[in-house]
Scaffold this active site. Sequence first.
Site, PDB file in Angstrom:
ATOM      1  N   GLU A  88       8.472 -27.680  -1.757  1.00  0.00           N
ATOM      2  CA  GLU A  88       9.121 -26.366  -1.780  1.00  0.00           C
ATOM      3  C   GLU A  88       9.937 -26.167  -3.051  1.00  0.00           C
ATOM      4  O   GLU A  88      10.257 -25.047  -3.404  1.00  0.00           O
ATOM      5  CB  GLU A  88      10.012 -26.193  -0.543  1.00  0.00           C
ATOM      6  N   GLU A 123       8.410 -34.395   5.824  1.00  0.00           N
ATOM      7  CA  GLU A 123       8.575 -33.531   4.654  1.00  0.00           C
ATOM      8  C   GLU A 123       9.762 -33.957   3.803  1.00  0.00           C
ATOM      9  O   GLU A 123      10.814 -34.314   4.334  1.00  0.00           O
ATOM     10  CB  GLU A 123       8.786 -32.102   5.183  1.00  0.00           C
ATOM     11  N   HIS A 127       5.791 -23.520   2.268  1.00  0.00           N
ATOM     12  CA  HIS A 127       7.179 -23.377   2.680  1.00  0.00           C
ATOM     13  C   HIS A 127       7.539 -21.905   2.620  1.00  0.00           C
ATOM     14  O   HIS A 127       6.964 -21.136   1.858  1.00  0.00           O
ATOM     15  CB  HIS A 127       8.048 -24.164   1.704  1.00  0.00           C
ATOM     16  N   HIS A 149      14.257 -33.053   4.377  1.00  0.00           N
ATOM     17  CA  HIS A 149      15.040 -32.164   3.503  1.00  0.00           C
ATOM     18  C   HIS A 149      15.671 -32.908   2.323  1.00  0.00           C
ATOM     19  O   HIS A 149      16.700 -32.491   1.780  1.00  0.00           O
ATOM     20  CB  HIS A 149      16.123 -31.454   4.321  1.00  0.00           C
ATOM     21  N   ASP A 154      11.280 -32.403   8.937  1.00  0.00           N
ATOM     22  CA  ASP A 154      11.755 -32.152   7.574  1.00  0.00           C
ATOM     23  C   ASP A 154      12.949 -33.062   7.274  1.00  0.00           C
ATOM     24  O   ASP A 154      14.008 -32.929   7.881  1.00  0.00           O
ATOM     25  CB  ASP A 154      12.168 -30.684   7.461  1.00  0.00           C
TER      26      ASP A 154
END
Lengths: 458, 406
Positions: free
Chosen positions: A311, A285, A361, A261, A259
Amino acid sequence: MKRRKFLYGIGSASALLAGSKLSGQNIIPEDLNDCGCYPNTPLFAEQTGPRVRPTPWQAGDFDYVLSKVRITDLKTIPVSVTPTSDRPYVFVKLETNVGVVGWGEATLEGKAGSAQAAVHDLKDSIVGSDPLQVTHHWQSMWVHAFFRPGPILGSAIAGIDHALWDLRGKLLGLPVYKLLGGPTDPEGVRGYYHARAGNREQLIELRESAEKLGVTAFKTGLASPTYEWIDTHAKIDQAIKQLQMTREILGPDIDIACDFHARTSPAVASIIIKEIEPLNLLFVEELCPPENAKAMAKIAKRSTTPIATGERLIAHFGFRELIEQGIVDIIQPDCAHTGGITGVWAAGALAAASGVSVAPHNCTGPIGGLAAIHTDAAMPNFVVQEVCSGVEPGINEKVWEEWLGFPAQRMVNGKYPLFPDKPGLGFDVDENALKKYPFAGTVPMGRVFAEDGSVCAW
Amino acid sequence: MKKSNTLISPELNVGDNVFAYSETEISEIVKQRRSRLKTASTGTSQAKAVGDYDIKDVKGWTLREPVSKRAYTVIKIQTGSGLIGFGECAPLSPAEFEEAKRIIIGTPVTSFEVMAPKLMHVPTARAALNIAMLDVSGKIANAPIFQYLGGPTRAKARAFAPLTGNNDQELISSMHRLKALGFLAFGVPVPDTLWRNQGQAFVLATRKRLDALRAAGGEGIDFVLNGDNSLTPGDAQMICEAIENFHVFFFDEPCIPVSIGAIKKLSDENVTPIGLGKKITEERQILDLIRDDAVDIIRPSIGLNGISQIKRMAVVAETYYIAVGPENNGGPIGTAACLHLAASIPNFFILNIPYSEAEEDRRMRSEIVMEPVETIKEGYVALLTNPGLGINVNEKNLDKYMEVSL
């Protein structure tokens, strides 16, 4: 003042509601003239008849196709597992005239107060209605919002949507995943835990736990908590080596996701994914913030590693461009933010038509996660389900067990079990146990800054 | 399995080959992993398929209407507990039926969504099985299908019927008969094409036909112009332009689907709404039509797609603000399925009812399904409120009208 009266279903509008089997359903207000586009302005009224038209519920159009069940009240119950939690859970409870209750979760990280308020803004369009009619209510919450929902309203709709599906399942006597047309695998839904292992010893331990528990996938993150627009050799190298070590120690037979993020810019993300390409990760991700599909595309075309994101995107509408342009391999709608089960299912169906997979998510409380698991079980293009936890249950999960009476979101042999005999979302909530964790107020999400003091994402 | 910690190389540099396993070791590991996953899938999980709700038997009848010669296949599924559900699709070959039966036996009836990919190579059978599985699922929950799926999203479904006749006058008579039954929207065929490319006379005849129908029909009626895939793109183009200000609901299958480019040109240059997609059998087949702005209302056939697949197509269409008008050219079970679909999706606009002017055909339809599923009032059909499809299928009459037993 007049408007206020209308919103609560009293005042001049109440005449229409009198004698109606349904109360509280949205109507077109007679006394509101703030907007020339309102359906009661002369332009429209002269063409269509009466100045105030009843809704189809009030007109009785739906009488012959609805159940006798009506929602009698909507309550929100915010709880803070710890006083400093940035995501107090905003639980939604729908009560009915037959005594059955439905539960949902409208948690939004860093925005507990806003999410709770948004749920209450929707109360008028839900109380008085038939819970079985979930698609119609979802459409009404979405379309009649006028301002297309973002994360706050998306989470509020999600909380109500979960509770409606929970009610639907309980009233129809089936678990939600069966109403959705599942299961793909009666044994359960494949999941991953967060690796939470930064050094060799921790990774070795993780590998051993995985073998013991039968866990087949983990997600890890980048080595530094923040990245700048362009970054140093040291930080980029550290991120790459960390991922290489993770693959080395976990071995080729465990799937690893990473991730980003959206801490990284397209420039930094591109360098990292180029060099970790040989690791054959399950997916990378949120390589950059999600609202710019073109920027995401720039990174995506530089690597063969599957790209995941979503997400922060809301419902199927939010995913349309990324899917249309072939940028994304796996979408990650969050069942507590993206309009609930209805929203995740629709995003999944949109993805399926383009050969895109779904790996939802899930970083909120137990109900959002359980709602996601039911949806996962009914999507043929489902890959793997997140739970924001490590191989060892954390404090949150112990509290969840206290509330729901079973270890929600713990995998058995690498899968979240389904409970075919439990209708609805499959749990009861101990409301007294919730009271032990009173709402401690909205806590904003953490703020991080670069060495020079400028704002960074985390 | 090799101990994990023996795999660690002390020094690791960027670009190093991090795979410490040899080829043979990898295959051993993969083997072990698979066996571990297999154990997991047959392990001590609490979930077990409920045998009572598994499909135990499938049977099929291909029927043909005596006058219209319209054919369709009705299938019946039965669960372990004896629950029965019916579905309908376009005529099925015995081979396709047998293949679908082989796959579906033993499947829980509620898995109507997730079974779709497994039946990809037998799409027509998949459509009927989907409807039948929903029929049983609804009966298990004691709910009509639209309620099982989260509806109703509307209280009634708009419908149109095709006009029959060889000239404008016959079409007008047909419209009067259908209007007396309650229809307010009508499918109008384009005039017979005499040559491959028509001229101005043909364009004017089409417009004149529509004008004559509207003049004869009075206010409050609408039309779908049906090109039936018979025109050349050039003819369709001229007609689109000539009827722009007539405001048909849509121009259905305006031309030979030579390429998306040709169809796209119609909507690029004209505002007459375009209906397409009666022959599609997969969700992905609507993607290019929608993304290239070639279509305004998608027309997936209930008998080729079933309810769930059109529901998924509707999601795609919804994100582009495009309507769904299921094509319904089979029997009364197909009409029932269309009604449940209409009340399960937000962007339904209209369905067609293959109303036959021949008494024998209508008698057959009413003998198959005992309920009046095709009764129309002021342009709309009421929803079916009994559990499942909400209809009672008469098996004796399926035998009576059977052409092929499956």
